[in-house]
Design a protein around this motif. Structure first.
Motif, PDB file in Angstrom:
ATOM      1  N   LEU A   1      73.292 -27.925 152.953  1.00  0.00           N
ATOM      2  CA  LEU A   1      74.590 -28.596 153.003  1.00  0.00           C
ATOM      3  C   LEU A   1      74.712 -29.310 154.338  1.00  0.00           C
ATOM      4  O   LEU A   1      74.242 -28.805 155.358  1.00  0.00           O
ATOM      5  CB  LEU A   1      75.735 -27.590 152.879  1.00  0.00           C
ATOM      6  N   THR A   2      75.368 -30.452 154.317  1.00  0.00           N
ATOM      7  CA  THR A   2      75.626 -31.165 155.567  1.00  0.00           C
ATOM      8  C   THR A   2      76.970 -31.882 155.458  1.00  0.00           C
ATOM      9  O   THR A   2      77.421 -32.198 154.363  1.00  0.00           O
ATOM     10  CB  THR A   2      74.492 -32.163 155.889  1.00  0.00           C
ATOM     11  N   GLN A   3      77.577 -32.095 156.595  1.00  0.00           N
ATOM     12  CA  GLN A   3      78.831 -32.855 156.652  1.00  0.00           C
ATOM     13  C   GLN A   3      78.523 -34.255 157.165  1.00  0.00           C
ATOM     14  O   GLN A   3      77.781 -34.419 158.123  1.00  0.00           O
ATOM     15  CB  GLN A   3      79.828 -32.174 157.607  1.00  0.00           C
ATOM     16  N   ARG A   4      79.075 -35.233 156.498  1.00  0.00           N
ATOM     17  CA  ARG A   4      78.976 -36.626 156.933  1.00  0.00           C
ATOM     18  C   ARG A   4      80.389 -37.186 156.950  1.00  0.00           C
ATOM     19  O   ARG A   4      81.314 -36.549 156.465  1.00  0.00           O
ATOM     20  CB  ARG A   4      78.065 -37.413 155.993  1.00  0.00           C
ATOM     21  N   ARG A   5      80.512 -38.364 157.467  1.00  0.00           N
ATOM     22  CA  ARG A   5      81.837 -38.982 157.559  1.00  0.00           C
ATOM     23  C   ARG A   5      82.521 -39.052 156.193  1.00  0.00           C
ATOM     24  O   ARG A   5      83.728 -38.872 156.084  1.00  0.00           O
ATOM     25  CB  ARG A   5      81.686 -40.379 158.166  1.00  0.00           C
ATOM     26  N   ALA A   6      81.744 -39.258 155.130  1.00  0.00           N
ATOM     27  CA  ALA A   6      82.311 -39.403 153.784  1.00  0.00           C
ATOM     28  C   ALA A   6      82.538 -38.070 153.075  1.00  0.00           C
ATOM     29  O   ALA A   6      82.928 -38.052 151.924  1.00  0.00           O
ATOM     30  CB  ALA A   6      81.395 -40.289 152.944  1.00  0.00           C
ATOM     31  N   GLY A   7      82.253 -36.940 153.752  1.00  0.00           N
ATOM     32  CA  GLY A   7      82.500 -35.642 153.121  1.00  0.00           C
ATOM     33  C   GLY A   7      81.292 -34.724 153.179  1.00  0.00           C
ATOM     34  O   GLY A   7      80.404 -34.880 154.007  1.00  0.00           O
ATOM     35  N   THR A   8      81.262 -33.769 152.240  1.00  0.00           N
ATOM     36  CA  THR A   8      80.183 -32.781 152.177  1.00  0.00           C
ATOM     37  C   THR A   8      79.095 -33.288 151.240  1.00  0.00           C
ATOM     38  O   THR A   8      79.395 -33.826 150.166  1.00  0.00           O
ATOM     39  CB  THR A   8      80.736 -31.432 151.664  1.00  0.00           C
ATOM     40  N   PHE A   9      77.847 -33.079 151.647  1.00  0.00           N
ATOM     41  CA  PHE A   9      76.693 -33.525 150.864  1.00  0.00           C
ATOM     42  C   PHE A   9      75.657 -32.414 150.794  1.00  0.00           C
ATOM     43  O   PHE A   9      75.535 -31.608 151.709  1.00  0.00           O
ATOM     44  CB  PHE A   9      76.030 -34.746 151.524  1.00  0.00           C
ATOM     45  N   VAL A  10      74.894 -32.409 149.687  1.00  0.00           N
ATOM     46  CA  VAL A  10      73.666 -31.634 149.623  1.00  0.00           C
ATOM     47  C   VAL A  10      72.569 -32.597 150.044  1.00  0.00           C
ATOM     48  O   VAL A  10      72.518 -33.739 149.568  1.00  0.00           O
ATOM     49  CB  VAL A  10      73.398 -31.107 148.194  1.00  0.00           C
ATOM     50  N   VAL A  11      71.705 -32.149 150.947  1.00  0.00           N
ATOM     51  CA  VAL A  11      70.559 -32.954 151.343  1.00  0.00           C
ATOM     52  C   VAL A  11      69.298 -32.249 150.833  1.00  0.00           C
ATOM     53  O   VAL A  11      69.138 -31.048 151.020  1.00  0.00           O
ATOM     54  CB  VAL A  11      70.522 -33.225 152.870  1.00  0.00           C
ATOM     55  N   MET A  12      68.484 -32.996 150.106  1.00  0.00           N
ATOM     56  CA  MET A  12      67.252 -32.466 149.516  1.00  0.00           C
ATOM     57  C   MET A  12      66.049 -33.128 150.172  1.00  0.00           C
ATOM     58  O   MET A  12      65.979 -34.356 150.229  1.00  0.00           O
ATOM     59  CB  MET A  12      67.199 -32.746 148.007  1.00  0.00           C
TER      60      MET A  12
END
Length: 171
Positions: free
Chosen positions: A70-81
């Motif tokens: 999981l990561t936080q970016r300016r546009a919200g929460t994302f799963v990074v694969m």
């Protein structure tokens, strides 16, 4: 040039997991398309993995998935694969609900220079308003959170007989 991940993890090509019958996953079949292969044929079963089983190759010659975070970016929460294929489509499976299909955000892709890359998948997307091909006008797609899903299903053309999904590591 970095380490050759493909070579280092070649032993994961044939890693075997028991195929479980589809009937065991009936509560995730509200979306009619998710347990079908690229030829629109129903899978014979499902292989379920855990986070500590990674890295794993999808199918005989498919992409290798190394990690999910999981990561936080300016546009919200994302799963990074991290994987050997850019933007492997994934589905978040919530019991007795429609699958939450996710495509990667193409302009966020990062090439690691070692035959792997980082694909980012958003937590919230308006595509959740499409359920079994129908647009649902008043569906509130903004309420979905990654931790609600029980599994994450990987979609790869190389998977023809069985589906592969991981127990949601973000619960």
């Amino acid at each position: 040039m970095g380490m050759d991940w493909e070579q280092e993890f070649s032993e994961y090509r044939c890693k075997e997991f028991k195929v479980q019958p589809l009937i065991s996953f009936n509560q995730y079949m509200k979306s009619t398309y998710i347990f079908k292969n690229i030829k629109d044929e129903k899978f014979k079963g499902v292989k379920v993995i855990k986070q500590n089983d990674l890295p794993i190759r999808l199918g005989e010659n498919g992409p290798i998935i190394y990690s999910l975070e999981l990561t936080q970016r300016r546009a919200g929460t994302f799963v990074v694969m991290r994987s050997t294929q850019r933007g492997i489509p994934i589905e978040f499976l919530v019991g007795n609900d429609f699958a939450k299909g996710r495509s990667h955000v193409d302009n966020a892709f990062e090439n690691n220079g070692d035959k792997t890359g980082m694909s980012y998948y958003p937590e919230v997307t308006a595509t959740d308003k499409f359920q079994n091909g129908a647009y649902v006008e008043n569906y509130d797609y903004t309420k979905f959170k990654f931790e609600q899903a029980d599994y994450i299903l990987f979609s790869a053309a190389e998977l023809t007989d069985y589906a592969v999904m991981i127990i949601n590591p973000f619960k």
